[in-house]
Design an enzyme around this catalytic site. Sequence first.
Site, PDB file in Angstrom:
ATOM      1  N   PRO A   1      38.706  42.955  28.096  1.00 41.58           N
ATOM      2  CG  PRO A   1      38.601  45.281  28.017  1.00 41.58           C
ATOM      3  CD  PRO A   1      38.089  44.099  28.779  1.00 41.58           C
ATOM      4  CG  MET A   2      42.733  40.526  28.638  1.00 39.34           C
ATOM      5  SD  MET A   2      42.959  38.836  29.248  1.00 39.34           S
ATOM      6  CE  MET A   2      41.693  37.959  28.298  1.00 39.34           C
TER       7      MET A   2
ATOM      8  CB  CYS B   1      45.556  50.689  29.998  1.00 39.99           C
ATOM      9  SG  CYS B   1      47.122  50.084  29.329  1.00 39.99           S
TER      10      CYS B   1
ATOM     11  N   GLY C   1      39.466  41.002  38.639  1.00 40.63           N
ATOM     12  CA  GLY C   1      40.750  40.777  39.291  1.00 40.63           C
ATOM     13  C   GLY C   1      40.794  39.494  40.080  1.00 40.63           C
TER      14      GLY C   1
ATOM     15  NE  ARG D   1      45.961  38.594  35.502  1.00 42.10           N
ATOM     16  CZ  ARG D   1      46.538  38.909  36.644  1.00 42.10           C
ATOM     17  NH1 ARG D   1      47.837  38.689  36.798  1.00 42.10           N
ATOM     18  NH2 ARG D   1      45.851  39.430  37.632  1.00 42.10           N
TER      19      ARG D   1
END
Length: 342
Positions: free
Chosen positions: A18-19, A102, A205, A229
């Site tokens: 979730p970004m 976050c 990550g 990302r």
Amino acid sequence: MVKIGNISLGEFPLLLAPMEDVSDPPFRLVCKENGADLMYTEFISSEGLIRHAAKSVQKLDIFEYERPIGIQLFGSDVETMGECARIATNASPDLIDINYGCPVKNVACRGAGAALLQDVPKMTEMTAAVVKATHLPVTVKTRLGWNEETKNVEEVAERLQDVGIQALTVHGRTRAQMYKGDADWTLIARIKENPRIKIPIFGNGDIDSPEKALEYKNRFGVDGIMIGRAAIGYPWIFNEIKHYFETGQQLPAPSIDQRVEAARKHLTFSIKWKGDRLGILEMRRHYSNYFKGLPNFKEYRMRMVQSLDINEIMDILNEIPVLYDGYVLEKQAIKVEYAGVD
């Protein structure tokens, strides 16, 4: 077979992180079509949802093609998070996820997100309240700890499992690291090796290639991988990883035509979901990522980001395959920087 509650995700699921300002339904569409096994909404403020803030409510939108899909919530008040979970449950997702990871100031400094890593009893109480408020599986995403001196994720994993979460995703950095330095998966592996832990453990990550995905799968023993990302502007990474796992071979990089088609589909749904003006404006951040590495592309990107005419933008997209006919982008050109939440 990895399962969250009654949700079957296959042998080694690949999750879309979730970004914020990225993982909306149009982006999730292109990721789902390219192999994402489980996706989440952008994180939703419990306070915003309680106040019926338009932006928070819109983030509850989910579509049948996305399933299984989780709604991710964050907040600092236990009672409010429980009420928020009830509201989110009514949107009929497949699960509820809590954001305890976050790192950004306007979240963490208000006692939400990664800030809860400094108060594990409150985190545990909040998680129990969310579990009690919904019949859906509840999962959590967090980090290794607040800083290098307080890496407490092993304790967090045990305590949150004890109050009922059904999966845990760990980003291999502390809050203090933000997105800098290399992600450390060693503590994630220790959680997975803990005989007390029975729930699926997902690592997150720095996964940006099929080779690294396979290396981390074998080295750290996680049940699945969450990708953030590396999927921005490159949704093909999910199927590339799956193909590499199955065959040991790399899929060819997506062609210019494939990139244009993904951008076109993303834009079309963005307009359908958000309306003409907002859909066009919010798509602007994605063009450079879809076509990152193309030489002399700035002119085309500028034309697209300066236009508010959907037909003009589509015409520009249609020019790109002609201009770059036969050009092949190297895969290392896909990497992007992202300073948001994942």
